[in-house]
Design an enzyme around this catalytic site. Sequence first.
Site, PDB file in Angstrom:
ATOM      1  CD1 TRP A 124      -2.519   2.198   1.784  1.00 53.51           C
ATOM      2  CD2 TRP A 124      -3.669   0.336  -0.047  1.00 53.51           C
ATOM      3  NE1 TRP A 124      -3.783   2.541   0.577  1.00 53.51           N
ATOM      4  CE2 TRP A 124      -4.243   1.360   0.168  1.00 53.51           C
ATOM      5  CE3 TRP A 124      -3.456  -0.648  -0.383  1.00 53.51           C
ATOM      6  CZ2 TRP A 124      -5.305   1.289  -0.848  1.00 53.51           C
ATOM      7  CZ3 TRP A 124      -4.686  -0.741  -1.411  1.00 53.51           C
ATOM      8  CH2 TRP A 124      -5.420  -0.132  -1.148  1.00 53.51           C
TER       9      TRP A 124
ATOM     10  CG  ASP B 213      -1.486  11.955  -2.873  1.00 52.61           C
ATOM     11  OD1 ASP B 213      -1.114  10.932  -2.994  1.00 52.61           O
ATOM     12  OD2 ASP B 213      -1.922  12.723  -3.406  1.00 52.61           O
TER      13      ASP B 213
ATOM     14  CD  GLU C 174      -4.981   5.574   0.248  1.00 54.85           C
ATOM     15  OE1 GLU C 174      -5.643   4.827   2.039  1.00 54.85           O
ATOM     16  OE2 GLU C 174      -5.688   4.721  -0.522  1.00 54.85           O
ATOM     17  CD  GLU C 175      -3.839   8.463  -7.412  1.00 52.56           C
ATOM     18  OE1 GLU C 175      -4.783   8.014  -7.966  1.00 52.56           O
ATOM     19  OE2 GLU C 175      -3.959   8.982  -7.984  1.00 52.56           O
TER      20      GLU C 175
ATOM     21  CD  GLU D   7     -13.835   6.137  -5.269  1.00 50.87           C
ATOM     22  OE1 GLU D   7     -13.323   6.462  -3.693  1.00 50.87           O
ATOM     23  OE2 GLU D   7     -13.847   5.442  -6.174  1.00 50.87           O
TER      24      GLU D   7
END
Length: 614
Positions: free
Chosen positions: A153, A209, A212-213, A435
Amino acid sequence: MRYALLTSIASVLCVGPLASANPTSKHAKLASYISKEGQRSIVGITENLGGKGSKTPGTAAGLFIASPNMANPNYYYTWTRDSALTFKCLIDLFETSDQDYISRKELETDIRNYVSSQAVLQNVSNPSGTLRDGSGLGEPKFEIDLNPFSGAWGRPQRDGPALRATAMITYADWLISHGQKSEATNIMWPIIANDLAYVGQYWNNTGFDLWEEVDGSSFFTVAVQHRALVQGASLAKKLGKSCPACVSQAPQILCFLQSFWNGNYVTANINLDTTRSGIDLNSILGSIHTFDPEASCDDSTFQPCSARALANHKVYVDAFRSIYEINSGLSNGSAANVGRYPEDVYQGGNPWYLATLASAELLYDALYQWDKLGKLDITKTSLAFFKDFDAAVKTGTYSAHSSTYKTLTSAIRTYADDFIGLVQDYTPSNGSLAEQYDRNTGVPLSANDLTWSYASFITAIQRRASVVPASWGEKSANVVPTTCSASPVTGTYQAATSVFPTTTGCVPATSIVPITFYLTESTFYGENVYMTGNISALGNWDTSSGFPLTANLYTDSDHLWFASVELVPAGTPFEYKYYKVEPNGTVIWENGDNRVYVAPTGCPIQPSQTDVWR
C-alpha cells in the site's frame, strides 16, 4: 439501527420541511432534495458503522468501513483519515444540536466507541511501524477487526494522526465545557497526545497523499497538521498538560504551508517527481477542513474567503470543464462537475461526489466569513474569480451594505447551490452516494455507499445553513514566521490504558472474516515466506499462488512475519502450511502435518493465529 435523529434531522440541519425530491436538470426543489438526502446520508453513515451498521458484519464497534464494496474496488477496510473526517462531522452534528434527543445520546455512544477503537488501533503494530517510536500511527488503513492490513500500500500517510487528533480534541473540548474534564484528561488526552507527538515529529517527512498515489509533501496534510497542533496546544493548556511540539512546530508548519502557493493556485503536492499540474481537490479539502468561522480572510491559512483560496477554487473548477462530457455547456461562472485532479485515470478518471460537494462547501464557508466580517475584499489575486459573476467589478473593499457586495454574494450563493444541484442530478432514486459518477453519463460507479461521500453531503449542507463548527484558534495562529526552519521534536508515545466502555460489539460476521497470521522464523535477506492451503484465498496449495507474509515488523530480536488473509468465509475450517522461497526460486516447506484453522463466526475482534516455523 437508524438514528432516531432522523425524525428531527431537518431542524438540526436547518434545511426545511421534509418532502420528496424530484431532481431535474434545473435543480428544481433543491431544498426538498437537500432535506431528503440529508436524512439518507445519516442512514448511509450509520449503516457503515461497526457495532450497529447493517452493512458491517464482523466490524468492531466504533470503526467505519470506507464502503461495503468488497471487490473492484475493495473498500471493506477502516481508514484512519476517512473515519476521522466522518466522526468530526458527527461530533459537530452532536455539538450543534441544542436539543437533548434520546438519539443524541446514541450518537455520543458512537463517538465514544470511536475513541475506544482508536486507542486500540494506535497500539497495533503494522507495516508502517509500531507505537514505540510513533511510526505505526502513519498506517493508513486496517482490517475491520482491528488487525493490521499487511498488503502492499501507499504508506505511511501522515494526515491521519492530525485529523484524528482534531476530531478527538473537538469532543474533549465539549467534555470540558460540560463538566467532564476528568474524562478529557484520563481517556481522551493520552490518545490525542500520541497523535500530536507524531505530527510534531514527522511533519517534515514526506509521505503518501490522501489519494494514496504519490509520495511527497501534501498541502492537505500540512494544513491539517498545523491545525491539529494549534488545537492541541489549546487543549493541553486547559488540561494542565504539556505539548512542547505543539507550540514550537505549529508556526514552522505554517511557514512550510506557504511553499504550496505558486502565485496563481495551490500546487497540491510538492517534493515529488511528477508531471502533474498540481491542480487537485487536495487543496479545496485543505481549506474547508481548516475553515475557522472566527477567522478573517487570511491567505496564510488559506481560509475559504481568502484571495488565494478563491483564486485556487476557480483554477480547480475550470480545469474540469473541458475534460468531462457532462460539463458540456457549463461555462465559467457556472458550477461544473469536478474530480480529484485533471490527470486522474483511476476507475476512468471521473467526477467524485465529495469533490463537487467540497466545491460548494468552500463557497458557503466564504459567504459565512464575509457576512461575519461585514465586508468583501477583492484583490489582484482574487479578481478573476469575482469577474465570473460581474465582469465589470474592480479590486477594492465592498461593505455588506453596498450593492456590489449584495450582487456578488447573491451570485456566489447561487453558484454554490448549483454544485449541490449537480450532485442532485446524478444521485440515484434511492439516494445512495457512491465514490464517483461517470464523466460521460453521470451514472454512479466505483465503490458504492462511500462513507466519506455521505459525510461530505452533511458538512456541505450544514455550511449552507450557516451551521458552523467551533473556532480552532486560527486568529492567534496565522502569523507566518520570518524564517522557516525544520527541527521536528522527537515524540514520546504510550498506549492509552483508560477507554470508554464499548457498549456494543459488532454485527455478527456471516460472510467474510479477515484473519491475521503471525509466524516467527529466522530468515536471511532475499528469502521470503508464504502460506498456502486448501481454500482459494490461500492459493489452493499452489505455491505459485500462495499468500505472501510481510517482514515489516521483523527485527534482529523478533523474527516476526505476518499476513492478513481476507475473504475467508465465516465458520469455514481450512488447512494451511507455511513455506519459504529462496532467492533462486527453490521452495522449502515447513515440517509437520497441515495446520488447521476455523474462521470464527459471531463477533470476532482481532481474530489471529500465532505460529512458529516447524
